[in-house]
Design a protein around this motif. Structure first.
Motif, PDB file in Angstrom:
ATOM      1  N   HIS A  87       0.843  -1.194   0.000  1.00 48.40           N
ATOM      2  CA  HIS A  87       0.000   0.000   0.000  1.00 48.40           C
ATOM      3  C   HIS A  87       0.877   1.242   0.000  1.00 48.40           C
ATOM      4  O   HIS A  87       2.052   1.183   0.372  1.00 48.40           O
ATOM      5  N   ASP A  88       0.269   2.352  -0.363  1.00 51.16           N
ATOM      6  CA  ASP A  88       0.977   3.624  -0.345  1.00 51.16           C
ATOM      7  C   ASP A  88       0.584   4.361   0.953  1.00 51.16           C
ATOM      8  O   ASP A  88      -0.612   4.569   1.203  1.00 51.16           O
ATOM      9  N   PRO A  89       1.558   4.739   1.805  1.00 45.45           N
ATOM     10  CA  PRO A  89       1.214   5.309   3.120  1.00 45.45           C
ATOM     11  C   PRO A  89       0.301   6.541   3.056  1.00 45.45           C
ATOM     12  O   PRO A  89      -0.662   6.643   3.821  1.00 45.45           O
ATOM     13  N   GLN A  90       0.608   7.462   2.150  1.00 44.97           N
ATOM     14  CA  GLN A  90      -0.218   8.675   2.066  1.00 44.97           C
ATOM     15  C   GLN A  90      -1.655   8.324   1.670  1.00 44.97           C
ATOM     16  O   GLN A  90      -2.626   8.792   2.257  1.00 44.97           O
ATOM     17  N   GLN A  91      -1.751   7.431   0.672  1.00 43.62           N
ATOM     18  CA  GLN A  91      -3.089   7.020   0.217  1.00 43.62           C
ATOM     19  C   GLN A  91      -3.821   6.266   1.340  1.00 43.62           C
ATOM     20  O   GLN A  91      -5.040   6.366   1.496  1.00 43.62           O
ATOM     21  N   GLN A  92      -3.047   5.528   2.144  1.00 40.47           N
ATOM     22  CA  GLN A  92      -3.651   4.771   3.246  1.00 40.47           C
ATOM     23  C   GLN A  92      -4.323   5.704   4.255  1.00 40.47           C
ATOM     24  O   GLN A  92      -5.449   5.482   4.680  1.00 40.47           O
ATOM     25  N   ARG A  93      -3.614   6.793   4.592  1.00 40.88           N
ATOM     26  CA  ARG A  93      -4.191   7.774   5.532  1.00 40.88           C
ATOM     27  C   ARG A  93      -5.480   8.368   4.963  1.00 40.88           C
ATOM     28  O   ARG A  93      -6.480   8.510   5.645  1.00 40.88           O
ATOM     29  N   GLU A  94      -5.426   8.705   3.662  1.00 40.04           N
ATOM     30  CA  GLU A  94      -6.610   9.328   3.041  1.00 40.04           C
ATOM     31  C   GLU A  94      -7.788   8.350   3.013  1.00 40.04           C
ATOM     32  O   GLU A  94      -8.928   8.719   3.280  1.00 40.04           O
ATOM     33  N   LEU A  95      -7.489   7.090   2.685  1.00 42.02           N
ATOM     34  CA  LEU A  95      -8.580   6.093   2.624  1.00 42.02           C
ATOM     35  C   LEU A  95      -9.181   5.850   4.009  1.00 42.02           C
ATOM     36  O   LEU A  95     -10.380   5.604   4.136  1.00 42.02           O
ATOM     37  N   THR A  96      -8.336   5.934   5.021  1.00 41.95           N
ATOM     38  CA  THR A  96      -8.834   5.732   6.392  1.00 41.95           C
ATOM     39  C   THR A  96      -9.820   6.853   6.742  1.00 41.95           C
ATOM     40  O   THR A  96     -10.923   6.598   7.255  1.00 41.95           O
ATOM     41  N   LEU A  97      -9.447   8.083   6.398  1.00 44.47           N
ATOM     42  CA  LEU A  97     -10.352   9.202   6.689  1.00 44.47           C
ATOM     43  C   LEU A  97     -11.601   9.163   5.809  1.00 44.47           C
ATOM     44  O   LEU A  97     -12.709   9.465   6.265  1.00 44.47           O
ATOM     45  N   GLU A  98     -11.426   8.775   4.556  1.00 48.83           N
ATOM     46  CA  GLU A  98     -12.585   8.663   3.658  1.00 48.83           C
ATOM     47  C   GLU A  98     -13.577   7.636   4.213  1.00 48.83           C
ATOM     48  O   GLU A  98     -14.797   7.871   4.260  1.00 48.83           O
ATOM     49  N   THR A  99     -13.034   6.503   4.676  1.00 50.55           N
ATOM     50  CA  THR A  99     -13.911   5.450   5.212  1.00 50.55           C
ATOM     51  C   THR A  99     -14.636   5.951   6.460  1.00 50.55           C
ATOM     52  O   THR A  99     -15.847   5.746   6.619  1.00 50.55           O
ATOM     53  N   ALA A 100     -13.889   6.639   7.327  1.00 44.08           N
ATOM     54  CA  ALA A 100     -14.517   7.160   8.556  1.00 44.08           C
ATOM     55  C   ALA A 100     -15.634   8.143   8.201  1.00 44.08           C
ATOM     56  O   ALA A 100     -16.742   8.078   8.751  1.00 44.08           O
ATOM     57  N   ALA A 101     -15.349   9.043   7.253  1.00 46.99           N
ATOM     58  CA  ALA A 101     -16.367  10.038   6.883  1.00 46.99           C
ATOM     59  C   ALA A 101     -17.595   9.337   6.285  1.00 46.99           C
ATOM     60  O   ALA A 101     -18.736   9.757   6.522  1.00 46.99           O
ATOM     61  N   LEU A 102     -17.362   8.239   5.558  1.00 48.24           N
ATOM     62  CA  LEU A 102     -18.510   7.512   4.997  1.00 48.24           C
ATOM     63  C   LEU A 102     -19.333   6.838   6.095  1.00 48.24           C
ATOM     64  O   LEU A 102     -20.562   6.742   5.981  1.00 48.24           O
ATOM     65  N   TYR A 103     -18.679   6.366   7.149  1.00 44.86           N
ATOM     66  CA  TYR A 103     -19.438   5.794   8.271  1.00 44.86           C
ATOM     67  C   TYR A 103     -20.442   6.848   8.789  1.00 44.86           C
ATOM     68  O   TYR A 103     -21.611   6.556   9.005  1.00 44.86           O
ATOM     69  N   PHE A 104     -19.916   8.061   9.032  1.00 48.18           N
ATOM     70  CA  PHE A 104     -20.797   9.097   9.599  1.00 48.18           C
ATOM     71  C   PHE A 104     -21.827   9.549   8.568  1.00 48.18           C
ATOM     72  O   PHE A 104     -22.988   9.770   8.901  1.00 48.18           O
ATOM     73  N   ALA A 105     -21.392   9.669   7.312  1.00 51.56           N
ATOM     74  CA  ALA A 105     -22.322  10.127   6.268  1.00 51.56           C
ATOM     75  C   ALA A 105     -23.469   9.128   6.090  1.00 51.56           C
ATOM     76  O   ALA A 105     -24.605   9.501   5.807  1.00 51.56           O
ATOM     77  N   ALA A 106     -23.159   7.847   6.299  1.00 49.97           N
ATOM     78  CA  ALA A 106     -24.207   6.820   6.144  1.00 49.97           C
ATOM     79  C   ALA A 106     -25.159   6.808   7.331  1.00 49.97           C
ATOM     80  O   ALA A 106     -26.205   6.166   7.281  1.00 49.97           O
ATOM     81  N   GLY A 107     -24.786   7.473   8.441  1.00 47.96           N
ATOM     82  CA  GLY A 107     -25.739   7.589   9.548  1.00 47.96           C
ATOM     83  C   GLY A 107     -25.228   7.157  10.905  1.00 47.96           C
ATOM     84  O   GLY A 107     -25.984   7.173  11.874  1.00 47.96           O
ATOM     85  N   LEU A 108     -23.965   6.739  11.009  1.00 41.42           N
ATOM     86  CA  LEU A 108     -23.477   6.417  12.359  1.00 41.42           C
ATOM     87  C   LEU A 108     -23.380   7.704  13.160  1.00 41.42           C
ATOM     88  O   LEU A 108     -22.895   8.717  12.670  1.00 41.42           O
ATOM     89  N   ASP A 109     -23.856   7.635  14.400  1.00 42.49           N
ATOM     90  CA  ASP A 109     -23.938   8.823  15.240  1.00 42.49           C
ATOM     91  C   ASP A 109     -22.997   8.632  16.432  1.00 42.49           C
ATOM     92  O   ASP A 109     -23.229   7.752  17.268  1.00 42.49           O
ATOM     93  N   PRO A 110     -21.922   9.431  16.520  1.00 42.61           N
ATOM     94  CA  PRO A 110     -20.932   9.209  17.580  1.00 42.61           C
ATOM     95  C   PRO A 110     -21.479   9.405  18.996  1.00 42.61           C
ATOM     96  O   PRO A 110     -20.820   9.040  19.959  1.00 42.61           O
ATOM     97  N   SER A 111     -22.689   9.955  19.124  1.00 48.81           N
ATOM     98  CA  SER A 111     -23.233  10.049  20.480  1.00 48.81           C
ATOM     99  C   SER A 111     -23.976   8.756  20.843  1.00 48.81           C
ATOM    100  O   SER A 111     -24.389   8.562  21.990  1.00 48.81           O
ATOM    101  N   ARG A 112     -24.162   7.866  19.865  1.00 53.15           N
ATOM    102  CA  ARG A 112     -24.882   6.614  20.146  1.00 53.15           C
ATOM    103  C   ARG A 112     -23.992   5.380  20.065  1.00 53.15           C
ATOM    104  O   ARG A 112     -24.374   4.298  20.533  1.00 53.15           O
ATOM    105  N   CYS A 113     -22.818   5.489  19.421  1.00 58.31           N
ATOM    106  CA  CYS A 113     -21.931   4.329  19.307  1.00 58.31           C
ATOM    107  C   CYS A 113     -20.492   4.838  19.225  1.00 58.31           C
ATOM    108  O   CYS A 113     -20.272   6.011  18.951  1.00 58.31           O
ATOM    109  N   ALA A 114     -19.541   3.941  19.462  1.00 65.77           N
ATOM    110  CA  ALA A 114     -18.128   4.347  19.372  1.00 65.77           C
ATOM    111  C   ALA A 114     -17.631   4.059  17.959  1.00 65.77           C
ATOM    112  O   ALA A 114     -17.756   2.942  17.473  1.00 65.77           O
ATOM    113  N   VAL A 115     -17.099   5.079  17.310  1.00 69.45           N
ATOM    114  CA  VAL A 115     -16.515   4.908  15.974  1.00 69.45           C
ATOM    115  C   VAL A 115     -15.043   5.281  16.112  1.00 69.45           C
ATOM    116  O   VAL A 115     -14.721   6.367  16.590  1.00 69.45           O
ATOM    117  N   PHE A 116     -14.160   4.377  15.706  1.00 66.04           N
ATOM    118  CA  PHE A 116     -12.734   4.641  15.943  1.00 66.04           C
ATOM    119  C   PHE A 116     -11.871   3.962  14.893  1.00 66.04           C
ATOM    120  O   PHE A 116     -12.337   3.109  14.132  1.00 66.04           O
TER     121      PHE A 116
END
Ligand code: ATP
Ligand code: MG
Length: 345
Positions: free
Chosen positions: A69-98
């Motif tokens: 993997h490419d380290p820079q791309q890995q960081r970006e994909l990690t943040l993209e995935t996290a943002a998609l979790y929240f965009a899809a409806g995960l609510d950090p006041s109701r569950c732990a997202v990490f």
């Protein structure tokens, strides 16, 4: 809770414990398969019966290190995935997202479980057979089912909502937990694999026998990404392979291409593939219905995603908060396991 009555007094029933945990590896831009097989179910399961913030959803970045993997791309994909979790409806006041690598206990327990699992059972893992087995295969690809078992067992998880391709890994986590408990005393909760009610394994639109996978090259036309624009989605579904003949009916063995489109549409509109088939007199009508259902689901998510990634520091702060909450629970379980195995702690 469903109270039952004896005489006039209601007897409260303890709900079945349902602490839930699941994760997705940031090895590519998330697909519609990841959404239907996993993410949508995270959102549905974020309110557990035992209280708020008792479900754990993580971005499995350590698992991504099993492949080049490419380290820079890995960081970006990690943040993209996290943002998609929240965009899809995960609510950090109701569950732990990490993010997995921000909770040290995952690596720590993984080693203890490598000292519990057998080489024979790890060699039988389908993913290792498919992606590994060569001299330059990373050692972590061989041992990562132990990391996945650690991911699950660290949270005293009861329920693991994943697609059917992951059942073998959950089965291994169960076996390792039971073996550990037997050797060292009751330490781990034995988790349960819970497959999706529908669309458990979406096929690639260009080759329905193959699973739709996010690690396919970005140019793959058979993979719908959650961030694809409506135009791209329409083009990909328009090109989807259909089967010989021109009748729309649901028959995954004889008509895998059409059945895959029926599965997708049915899962999105909340009906059965057979009933979608009844309403689609031709392949063209089915493809239009499928496109409409996919776009109606993914467009609002894509818009929320754009807002969330615009505020990177708040996204990072939310993830740090989720990691703190997860660590508080995970550290307890690691201590329990270390003590049981005879380590000083
Ligand atoms: P990779 O190609 O890197 O293995 P993937 O798309 O298979 O990526 P995973 O990170 O292995 O994704 O799995 C994340 C979750 O998505 C799991 O719960 C898995 O079961 C589910 N999933 C993955 N692909 C599909 C699919 N085609 N249909 C239904 N669920 C899927
Ligand atoms: Mg996979």
């Amino acid at each position: 809770m469903h109270p039952t009555r004896t005489g006039t007094r209601p007897i409260p029933q303890t709900p079945a414990p349902t602490r839930t945990l699941s994760g997705i590896t940031p090895s590519g831009s998330l697909t519609l398969g990841n959404y239907l097989g996993a993410l949508r179910r995270f959102v549905d399961g974020q309110d557990s019966t035992s209280g708020s913030r008792d479900s754990y959803y993580f971005i499995a970045d350590l698992h991504a290190l099993t492949m080049p993997h490419d380290p820079q791309q890995q960081r970006e994909l990690t943040l993209e995935t996290a943002a998609l979790y929240f965009a899809a409806g995960l609510d950090p006041s109701r569950c732990a997202v990490f993010v997995q690598s921000q909770v040290r206990a995952h690596v720590e327990l993984s080693y203890l479980l490598e000292s519990t699992a057998y080489v024979g059972e790890l060699s039988r893992m389908i993913q290792f057979k498919e992606k590994g087995g060569r001299p330059r295969t990373r050692a972590s690809l061989f041992t990562y089912p132990c990391l996945m078992a650690a991911d699950i067992l660290l949270y005293d998880t009861h329920v693991v909502p994943v697609g059917s391709d992951q059942s073998q890994h959950v089965e291994l986590a169960r076996d390792v937990a039971a073996r550990f408990n037997q050797a060292y005393g009751e330490t781990f909760v034995i988790p349960r694999f819970v497959p999706p009610a529908s669309a458990a394994r979406l096929g690639d639109l260009a080759d329905p026998a193959r699973k739709m996978s996010k690690s396919a090259p970005p140019s793959a036309t058979g993979v719908i990404r959650m961030l694809d624009t409506p135009d791209v989605i329409a083009r990909k579904i328009g090109k989807a392979v259909t089967d010989s003949g021109n009748e729309v009916h649901y028959d995954p063995a004889a008509k895998p291409g059409v059945s895959n489109l029926l599965d997708i549409t049915a899962a999105l509109v909340g009906t059965t593939p057979e009933s979608v088939a009844e309403q689609c007199p031709s392949y063209g009508v089915l493809k239009r219905a499928c496109t409409e259902a996919v776009v109606a689901t993914l467009e609002p998510i894509r818009h929320r995603y754009a807002e969330l990634v615009a505020d990177r520091s708040s996204l990072l702060a939310t993830l740090a908060d989720g990691a703190n909450q997860a660590s508080a629970q995970a550290d307890l379980v690691v201590r329990r396991a270390k003590h049981a195995m005879g380590l000083l702690c």
